[in-house]
Each structure stands twice: as structure tokens, then as C-alpha cells.
Design a protein around this motif. Structure first.
Motif, PDB file in Angstrom:
ATOM      1  N   ASP A   1       0.833  -1.202   0.000  1.00 28.25           N
ATOM      2  CA  ASP A   1       0.000   0.000   0.000  1.00 28.25           C
ATOM      3  C   ASP A   1       0.870   1.254   0.000  1.00 28.25           C
ATOM      4  N   VAL A   2       1.855   1.255  -0.927  1.00 26.69           N
ATOM      5  CA  VAL A   2       2.787   2.371  -1.065  1.00 26.69           C
ATOM      6  C   VAL A   2       2.880   2.795  -2.518  1.00 26.69           C
ATOM      7  N   GLY A   3       3.408   3.979  -2.737  1.00 30.41           N
ATOM      8  CA  GLY A   3       3.550   4.495  -4.095  1.00 30.41           C
ATOM      9  C   GLY A   3       4.968   4.474  -4.607  1.00 30.41           C
ATOM     10  N   ASP A   4       5.869   3.834  -3.863  1.00 32.66           N
ATOM     11  CA  ASP A   4       7.260   3.761  -4.295  1.00 32.66           C
ATOM     12  C   ASP A   4       7.933   2.537  -3.694  1.00 32.66           C
ATOM     13  N   VAL A   5       8.994   2.115  -4.336  1.00 32.17           N
ATOM     14  CA  VAL A   5       9.851   1.047  -3.813  1.00 32.17           C
ATOM     15  C   VAL A   5      11.300   1.485  -3.987  1.00 32.17           C
ATOM     16  N   ILE A   6      12.125   1.046  -3.074  1.00 31.40           N
ATOM     17  CA  ILE A   6      13.555   1.316  -3.181  1.00 31.40           C
ATOM     18  C   ILE A   6      14.162   0.227  -4.051  1.00 31.40           C
ATOM     19  N   VAL A   7      14.966   0.643  -5.011  1.00 32.82           N
ATOM     20  CA  VAL A   7      15.605  -0.286  -5.948  1.00 32.82           C
ATOM     21  C   VAL A   7      16.963  -0.683  -5.385  1.00 32.82           C
ATOM     22  N   THR A   8      17.227  -1.993  -5.400  1.00 35.14           N
ATOM     23  CA  THR A   8      18.501  -2.490  -4.876  1.00 35.14           C
ATOM     24  C   THR A   8      19.197  -3.397  -5.884  1.00 35.14           C
ATOM     25  N   GLU A   9      20.492  -3.462  -5.732  1.00 35.36           N
ATOM     26  CA  GLU A   9      21.325  -4.423  -6.451  1.00 35.36           C
ATOM     27  C   GLU A   9      22.304  -4.973  -5.424  1.00 35.36           C
ATOM     28  N   SER A  10      22.306  -6.283  -5.261  1.00 37.85           N
ATOM     29  CA  SER A  10      23.140  -6.941  -4.250  1.00 37.85           C
ATOM     30  C   SER A  10      22.911  -6.334  -2.868  1.00 37.85           C
ATOM     31  N   GLY A  11      21.660  -5.976  -2.584  1.00 40.60           N
ATOM     32  CA  GLY A  11      21.296  -5.438  -1.280  1.00 40.60           C
ATOM     33  C   GLY A  11      21.581  -3.968  -1.078  1.00 40.60           C
ATOM     34  N   GLN A  12      22.254  -3.343  -2.019  1.00 42.63           N
ATOM     35  CA  GLN A  12      22.619  -1.932  -1.916  1.00 42.63           C
ATOM     36  C   GLN A  12      21.611  -1.055  -2.664  1.00 42.63           C
ATOM     37  N   VAL A  13      21.289   0.102  -2.102  1.00 44.31           N
ATOM     38  CA  VAL A  13      20.355   1.023  -2.744  1.00 44.31           C
ATOM     39  C   VAL A  13      20.988   1.610  -3.997  1.00 44.31           C
ATOM     40  N   THR A  14      20.277   1.467  -5.117  1.00 42.24           N
ATOM     41  CA  THR A  14      20.758   2.031  -6.373  1.00 42.24           C
ATOM     42  C   THR A  14      19.742   2.946  -7.041  1.00 42.24           C
ATOM     43  N   GLY A  15      18.522   3.014  -6.496  1.00 45.46           N
ATOM     44  CA  GLY A  15      17.521   3.874  -7.109  1.00 45.46           C
ATOM     45  C   GLY A  15      16.220   3.855  -6.344  1.00 45.46           C
ATOM     46  N   ILE A  16      15.242   4.529  -6.920  1.00 40.03           N
ATOM     47  CA  ILE A  16      13.891   4.536  -6.382  1.00 40.03           C
ATOM     48  C   ILE A  16      12.935   4.515  -7.567  1.00 40.03           C
ATOM     49  N   LEU A  17      11.833   3.818  -7.394  1.00 36.67           N
ATOM     50  CA  LEU A  17      10.825   3.700  -8.446  1.00 36.67           C
ATOM     51  C   LEU A  17       9.474   4.067  -7.855  1.00 36.67           C
ATOM     52  N   THR A  18       8.758   4.958  -8.530  1.00 35.90           N
ATOM     53  CA  THR A  18       7.433   5.353  -8.074  1.00 35.90           C
ATOM     54  C   THR A  18       6.373   4.833  -9.033  1.00 35.90           C
ATOM     55  N   ASP A  19       5.133   4.833  -8.554  1.00 35.65           N
ATOM     56  CA  ASP A  19       4.035   4.445  -9.429  1.00 35.65           C
ATOM     57  C   ASP A  19       3.965   5.387 -10.627  1.00 35.65           C
ATOM     58  N   ARG A  20       4.275   6.640 -10.419  1.00 37.56           N
ATOM     59  CA  ARG A  20       4.278   7.614 -11.520  1.00 37.56           C
ATOM     60  C   ARG A  20       5.362   7.270 -12.551  1.00 37.56           C
ATOM     61  N   ASP A  21       6.535   6.828 -12.095  1.00 38.49           N
ATOM     62  CA  ASP A  21       7.595   6.416 -13.025  1.00 38.49           C
ATOM     63  C   ASP A  21       7.094   5.311 -13.951  1.00 38.49           C
ATOM     64  N   ILE A  22       6.381   4.343 -13.376  1.00 40.17           N
ATOM     65  CA  ILE A  22       5.871   3.232 -14.186  1.00 40.17           C
ATOM     66  C   ILE A  22       4.917   3.749 -15.259  1.00 40.17           C
ATOM     67  N   VAL A  23       4.042   4.650 -14.865  1.00 44.42           N
ATOM     68  CA  VAL A  23       3.049   5.171 -15.812  1.00 44.42           C
ATOM     69  C   VAL A  23       3.701   6.046 -16.879  1.00 44.42           C
ATOM     70  N   ILE A  24       4.509   7.007 -16.466  1.00 45.76           N
ATOM     71  CA  ILE A  24       5.079   7.981 -17.403  1.00 45.76           C
ATOM     72  C   ILE A  24       6.187   7.388 -18.272  1.00 45.76           C
ATOM     73  N   ARG A  25       7.071   6.608 -17.677  1.00 44.10           N
ATOM     74  CA  ARG A  25       8.242   6.126 -18.408  1.00 44.10           C
ATOM     75  C   ARG A  25       8.047   4.782 -19.092  1.00 44.10           C
ATOM     76  N   ALA A  26       6.932   4.123 -18.831  1.00 43.25           N
ATOM     77  CA  ALA A  26       6.718   2.812 -19.461  1.00 43.25           C
ATOM     78  C   ALA A  26       5.340   2.731 -20.103  1.00 43.25           C
ATOM     79  N   VAL A  27       4.293   2.747 -19.318  1.00 43.87           N
ATOM     80  CA  VAL A  27       2.942   2.544 -19.844  1.00 43.87           C
ATOM     81  C   VAL A  27       2.595   3.594 -20.893  1.00 43.87           C
ATOM     82  N   ALA A  28       2.837   4.868 -20.603  1.00 44.24           N
ATOM     83  CA  ALA A  28       2.502   5.935 -21.546  1.00 44.24           C
ATOM     84  C   ALA A  28       3.323   5.855 -22.834  1.00 44.24           C
ATOM     85  N   GLU A  29       4.448   5.181 -22.763  1.00 42.75           N
ATOM     86  CA  GLU A  29       5.299   4.991 -23.947  1.00 42.75           C
ATOM     87  C   GLU A  29       4.937   3.722 -24.715  1.00 42.75           C
ATOM     88  N   GLY A  30       3.921   3.001 -24.224  1.00 39.98           N
ATOM     89  CA  GLY A  30       3.497   1.786 -24.905  1.00 39.98           C
ATOM     90  C   GLY A  30       4.370   0.580 -24.622  1.00 39.98           C
TER      91      GLY A  30
END
Length: 131
Positions: free
Chosen positions: A25-54
Motif C-alpha cells: 500500500d505504497v507508491g514507491d519502492v527502493i531499488v537495490t542491487e546486491s542489497g545496496q540502494v541504487t535507485g527509487i521507483l514510483t508508481d508515476r515512473d511506471i506510468v510515465i516512463r513505461a505505460v505511456a510509452e506503450g
């Protein structure tokens, strides 16, 4: 700060990340690689950078759309430092990391509850979401 934040591996699909958001029940997740923080992803990122681009969310990796230049805090840093970092970099969420590993996340809503508990943002942040 929200403890035990939702995380997702950078190689996971956007569908996997969206499920983490739904289940937590959140709008973001922390992105990790090998347990280390490397980014953040929001629900808006998914919509704008992926879904809206087809792009097909099941075949797009988190790495492809997540914000990679992430500012973070350490658990020992103050609320004032969180506010300052958010203002300086115009961001809404800050992962809290201990030795590079996520231990929490601070949002604008968390800061509103702490600093201005009578504000509309604090009310929204502490309320139960409508379903």
C-alpha cells in the motif's frame, strides 16, 4: 521515517514492482542491487516512463525506468537535514540507508506529520486510504 521499506531488485519487472507497491500500500519502492540502494521507483515512473510509452510492463525491468541518482540519509541524520536535502534537490522521498542497505524511507508526508501535524498533508498522510 517508515521502517522496513518495500524494495525491489533492479532486474525485476515493472509488474513485480507494482505488486510490491500494491501489497505494501505504497507508491514507491527502493531499488537495490546486491542489497545496496541504487535507485527509487514510483508508481508515476511506471506510468510515465513505461505505460505511456506503450512499453509492456512485464517485459521492462525496474532498472530501465527507475530514478538512479538517488539522495539518501543515514539513520543518525536529523529531520532538519532531511528537510534541507528535499528542498535542495526538489525530491519527495529519501531512502534511509545504513552501510548502503535500506532501513527506511522518509517522505514529505512523514515530515508534515512531524513538523505540522495539523496540516492537510499530515491528515492525508496519517489517514486510511479509500478503496
Amino acid at each position: 521515517m517508515t521502517h522496513d521499506p518495500r524494495t525491489v531488485d533492479a532486474d525485476a519487472s515493472l509488474v513485480d514492482a507494482a505488486r510490491q507497491m500494491r501489497d505494501g500500500d505504497v507508491g514507491d519502492v527502493i531499488v537495490t542491487e546486491s542489497g545496496q540502494v541504487t535507485g527509487i521507483l514510483t508508481d508515476r515512473d511506471i506510468v510515465i516512463r513505461a505505460v505511456a510509452e506503450g512499453r509492456e510492463p512485464g517485459s521492462v525491468s525496474v532498472r530501465d525506468v527507475a530514478t538512479r541518482d538517488v539522495r539518501a540519509l543515514e539513520p543518525s541524520q536529523s529531520v532538519d537535514e532531511a528537510v534541507q536535502t528535499m528542498r535542495e534537490h526538489d525530491i519527495r522521498r529519501l531512502p534511509v540507508v545504513d552501510d548502503g542497505r535500506p532501513v527506511g524511507i522518509v517522505s514529505l508526508g512523514d515530515l508534515a506529520v512531524e513538523r505540522d501535524p495539523d496540516s492537510a498533508l499530515a491528515d492525508i498522510s496519517t489517514g486510511t486510504p479509500d478503496r
